[in-house]
Write an enzyme that holds these catalytic residues in place. Structure first.
Site, PDB file in Angstrom:
ATOM      1  N   HIS A 200       0.821  -1.216   0.000  1.00  0.00           N
ATOM      2  CA  HIS A 200       0.000   0.000   0.000  1.00  0.00           C
ATOM      3  C   HIS A 200       0.849   1.257   0.000  1.00  0.00           C
ATOM      4  CE1 HIS A 200      -3.137  -2.946   0.918  1.00  0.00           C
ATOM      5  NE2 HIS A 200      -3.831  -2.146   0.142  1.00  0.00           N
ATOM      6  N   ARG A 343     -15.524   1.094  -0.872  1.00  0.00           N
ATOM      7  CA  ARG A 343     -15.198  -0.186  -0.237  1.00  0.00           C
ATOM      8  C   ARG A 343     -15.229  -0.008   1.269  1.00  0.00           C
ATOM      9  NH1 ARG A 343      -9.429  -2.921  -1.227  1.00  0.00           N
ATOM     10  NH2 ARG A 343      -8.685  -1.271   0.152  1.00  0.00           N
ATOM     11  N   GLU A 440     -10.540 -11.419  -3.993  1.00  0.00           N
ATOM     12  CA  GLU A 440      -9.094 -11.280  -3.811  1.00  0.00           C
ATOM     13  C   GLU A 440      -8.505 -12.440  -3.006  1.00  0.00           C
ATOM     14  OE1 GLU A 440      -8.435  -7.399  -2.079  1.00  0.00           O
ATOM     15  OE2 GLU A 440     -10.160  -7.562  -0.779  1.00  0.00           O
ATOM     16  N   ASP A 464      -4.025  -8.714  -3.916  1.00  0.00           N
ATOM     17  CA  ASP A 464      -4.167  -9.758  -2.908  1.00  0.00           C
ATOM     18  C   ASP A 464      -4.420 -11.118  -3.557  1.00  0.00           C
ATOM     19  OD1 ASP A 464      -3.761  -8.652  -0.323  1.00  0.00           O
ATOM     20  OD2 ASP A 464      -5.578  -7.481  -0.601  1.00  0.00           O
ATOM     21  N   CYS A 511      -9.522  -3.856  -9.771  1.00  0.00           N
ATOM     22  CA  CYS A 511      -9.007  -2.632  -9.145  1.00  0.00           C
ATOM     23  C   CYS A 511      -7.616  -2.835  -8.542  1.00  0.00           C
ATOM     24  CB  CYS A 511      -9.981  -2.095  -8.100  1.00  0.00           C
ATOM     25  SG  CYS A 511     -10.317  -3.262  -6.769  1.00  0.00           S
TER      26      CYS A 511
HETATM   27  C1  PEP Z   1      -6.135  -5.602  -4.257  1.00  0.00           C
HETATM   28  O1  PEP Z   1      -5.875  -6.392  -3.348  1.00  0.00           O
HETATM   29  O2  PEP Z   1      -5.812  -5.785  -5.448  1.00  0.00           O
HETATM   30  C2  PEP Z   1      -6.872  -4.360  -3.962  1.00  0.00           C
HETATM   31  C3  PEP Z   1      -7.258  -3.546  -4.912  1.00  0.00           C
HETATM   32  O3  PEP Z   1      -7.027  -4.041  -2.639  1.00  0.00           O
HETATM   33  P1  PEP Z   1      -5.829  -3.429  -1.775  1.00  0.00           P
HETATM   34  O4  PEP Z   1      -4.676  -3.158  -2.710  1.00  0.00           O
HETATM   35  O5  PEP Z   1      -6.324  -2.181  -1.144  1.00  0.00           O
HETATM   36  O6  PEP Z   1      -5.534  -4.511  -0.820  1.00  0.00           O
HETATM   37 MG    MG Z   2      -6.822  -6.112  -1.432  1.00  0.00          MG
END
Ligand code: PEP
Ligand code: MG
Length: 595
Positions: A200, A343, A440, A464, A511
């Protein structure tokens, strides 16, 4: 203590997290083991030194109580209770008396005195074969480093929000909660020892358009505050003491990228449609209402992922229902009539409050929907805020980290009671608001048909999904080369998800970072996804590519990929397809001749 490095240009290579080239003086932050000065006090210094020590204890107490308050509101009293043990360390009379005696009677400065005594206690506790005492040793170390930082006046993470000069930040690690504090006008770039492309922190760096490089091993010990350094976020390098020739070559790269960006800007109002007529939705990933101008400028159609947990990470206190409602309403109204997918909270994993208790396996632990379902009151508060915002635009809601049908059913039941409450109170909301589940976790993809009965759409979190399918920690630079979203196993799970949603008349977005990467977009188009959502900064390039490629060729690519065993080979073929129609997006970014 940093090692002494040779003078002259030094190049450290790592993993490119966020593109761009910047150079500035270095600010090194959050050192694991700071250098502790050890000196003998002159007699009339002792009283002042005792007062300084006392003040550091008071400041540390306030700091811990603040962290404890934030954790209590967001995560519950149990989690916050962990900090009681930390506060007790500050009241340990035996320990504090020994430190004071060293200062008063042996004329040792406060840092050295505290470091010696706390270190002795921690080693003694560590040596006992008892789980409980070993945990107390960890508490003691945590508190000690806070006290020492106060005594040393060391740049801490909070420093990132009040810088005076532009800097390149170098650190062992930068957490998402630290990135949330960054003053983006002053932090020009950053470089870290650890981290992977889909952490992140990396995602935030791309969002903030801060060039960043990770996986530089021990660079935080090799550079010092005040060094001059260049961050190459395209090629993945930190260059300390760059020569004039290097600066000139990178200047040319910057100009090339600026020219391409200008060209891509012309596509802002064009639709994302392939040459053979497949219309995709190209949406943005955001973390806060402040990202909306970037969404507009990027030419994307609304928001495909609003990561609401960053509202929690960027504040001293977690937002209440009104504050959440205001943030969601602002985004919904600004994007209307385009949709905004909000989300629900995805805390946990690498998204922790500063000082929050770290589990042994945070990505497999108490994270996302698991936290929400175990705290129905907090969860309802967020659901009500989202529902209320749905009266002000086109809001859709999705749950993160769904792994079973039961979770989805329970979440929907709580959502229904929130709808009932609002109806009873006469508060408006959109009764037809679409609800989706993130896919995910492999189990969710494998039961997508069953899940599809309870939602209108799926959103594939490929960051994920790749991590959990391949058992590769998305944060760990040592295995970063194995985190391949083009692995045939991941592609099969995506295919299953798309088929399951389409069979019930639902739709599927992506996403994860894969959706914004020109090298992987052809695969997603060939797999039949309906929406791509990525950070606004990469939307123009994605649109440029989509408008130059053919869906038929992407489908052929996927057919070949499904017969191929190798993630690298599939990536190569997808990238070749993209490069053949949009070579500009892949032009070399490393200066010729730079080793
Ligand atoms: C992902 O896991 O691809 C996702 C979009 O969620 P995050 O990156 O916030 O875990
Ligand atoms: Mg994720």
């Amino acid at each position: 203590m940093p090692e002494r490095e040779p003078a002259g240009e030094r190049i450290y290579r790592g993993i490119a997290l966020a593109g761009g080239v910047v150079h500035a003086r270095v600010l090194r932050i959050g050192q694991g083991t700071p250098e502790i000065p050890d000196r003998t006090l002159v007699p009339d210094e002792t009283e002042g030194e005792l007062r300084r020590f006392q003040q550091a204890l008071v400041d540390t107490r306030h700091q811990i109580q603040e962290v404890q308050r934030r954790v209590a509101v967001a995560m519950g009293a149990h989690e916050a209770g962990i900090f009681d043990a930390h506060l007790l360390v500050l009241e340990d009379v035996a320990l504090l008396d020994q430190v004071k005696a060293l200062i008063r009677d042996h004329h040792v400065n406060a840092e050295a005195a505290f470091h010696r005594v706390a270190g002795k206690y921690a080693s003694a506790l560590d040596a006992v074969d008892d789980e409980y005492l070993r945990e107390r040793a960890a508490d003691l170390r945590d508190v000690s480093s806070r006290v020492l930082n106060h005594l040393l006046g060391l740049a801490g993470e909070s420093e990132l929000s009040r810088l005076r000069e532009p800097v390149v930040v170098v650190a062992h690690d930068i957490t998402p909660s630290m990135t949330a504090l960054i003053d983006r006008t002053k932090v020009l770039g950053f470089a870290t020892d650890v981290g992977g492309r889909t952490s992140h922190t990396a995602i935030m760096a791309r969002k903030l358009r801060i060039p960043a490089v990770a996986g530089l091993v021990d660079v935080s010990r090799r550079v010092q505050t005040g060094d001059y350094a260049l961050v190459d976020g395209h090629g993945g390098a930190l260059i300390v003491n760059p020569t004039d020739a290097t600066l000139f070559q990178y200047g040319q790269i910057r100009e090339r990228h600026a020219a391409l960006e200008h060209r891509l800007g012309d596509l802002r109002d064009q639709a994302a449609v392939t040459l053979d007529g497949t219309r995709l939705i190209l949406a943005s990933n955001i973390e806060e209402p402040g990202d909306i101008p970037a969404v507009r400028a990027s030419g994307s159609e609304g928001v495909g992922l609003f990561r609401t947990e960053f509202l929690f990470l960027s504040r001293a206190m977690p937002p209440d229902e009104e504050q959440q409602f205001e943030a969601y309403r602002e985004v919904a109204a600004a994007c209307a009539p385009a949709p905004v997918i909000i989300r629900t909270l995805d805390l946990g994993g690498d998204k922790l409050f500063p000082g929050q208790h770290v589990e042994a396996n945070p990505f497999l632990g108490w994270r996302a929907i698991r936290i929400s379902l175990s705290q129905p009151a907090q969860f309802s508060l967020q659901l009500r805020a989202i529902l209320r915002a749905s009266a002000h635009g086109c809001v859709k809601l999705m749950y993160p980290m769904i792994s079973s049908v039961e979770e989805l059913i329970t979440a929907n039941q709580i959502l229904q009671s929130c709808r009932d409450e609002l109806t009873a109170a006469g508060i408006p909301f959109d009764p037809k608001m679409e609800v989706g589940a993130m896919i995910e976790i492999p189990s969710a993809a494998l039961i997508a048909t069953a899940l599809a009965a309870h939602v209108q759409f799926f959103s594939l979190g490929t960051n994920d999904l790749t991590q959990y399918t391949l058992a590769v920690d998305r944060m760990n630079e040592r295995v970063a080369h194995l985190h391949s979203s083009t692995h045939p196993a991941v592609l099969r799970l995506i295919q299953m998800t798309v088929d399951a949603a389409h069979a019930r008349g639902g739709w599927v977005g992506v996403c994860g970072e894969m959706a914004g990467d020109p090298a992987t977009i052809p695969l997603l188009v060939g797999l039949g996804v309906d929406e791509l959502s990525a950070t606004p900064a990469v939307i123009p390039a994605a649109k440029f590519l989509l408008r130059r490629m053919k869906t038929s060729e992407a489908r052929d690519l996927v057919k070949r990929a499904m017969e191929c065993g190798s993630a690298d080979e599939i990536l190569r073929q997808s990238q070749d397809l993209a490069r053949s129609v949009a070579p500009e997006l892949f032009e070399g970014s490393r200066p010729a001749g730079l080793k």
